[in-house]
Write a protein that holds these residues in place. Sequence first.
Motif, PDB file in Angstrom:
ATOM      1  N   GLU A  23      -2.203  -0.828  -2.292  1.00 40.09           N
ATOM      2  CA  GLU A  23      -1.764  -1.546  -3.496  1.00 40.09           C
ATOM      3  C   GLU A  23      -2.932  -2.132  -4.292  1.00 40.09           C
ATOM      4  N   ILE A  47      10.226  -0.719  -6.774  1.00 37.58           N
ATOM      5  CA  ILE A  47      10.640  -1.149  -5.428  1.00 37.58           C
ATOM      6  C   ILE A  47      12.112  -1.551  -5.443  1.00 37.58           C
ATOM      7  N   ARG A  54       7.539  -0.335   0.266  1.00 39.68           N
ATOM      8  CA  ARG A  54       6.367  -0.990   0.848  1.00 39.68           C
ATOM      9  C   ARG A  54       6.316  -0.631   2.328  1.00 39.68           C
ATOM     10  N   LEU A  60       1.853   1.157  -0.375  1.00 32.60           N
ATOM     11  CA  LEU A  60       3.030   1.567  -1.134  1.00 32.60           C
ATOM     12  C   LEU A  60       3.218   3.061  -0.948  1.00 32.60           C
TER      13      LEU A  60
END
Length: 83
Positions: A23, A47, A54, A60
């Motif tokens: 990330e 998300i 995650r 990610l």
Amino acid sequence: MADLTFNERMILIQHAIKKYENEAVLIEKLKSVLPEKDIQRSLDTLIGTQRVRRIGPDILQNNESHTELPDLPENLKSLIENL
């Protein structure tokens, strides 16, 4: 900075995640194209809609088992290549 539509921004970020799963690295790379605030908002949306998940605190991943990765439009290909 690129002037992208909402959908283009989402596609760009999903393809950038495929290239950079970390990330912090992802955000740093995308800052050359988008404001950090837009990146964070887009990540939250991806998300929330389960297009991205995650994995651990910093990683990610596109949730390709839930939704296909959208095709990369021609106008975004050079942006992804240059990240």
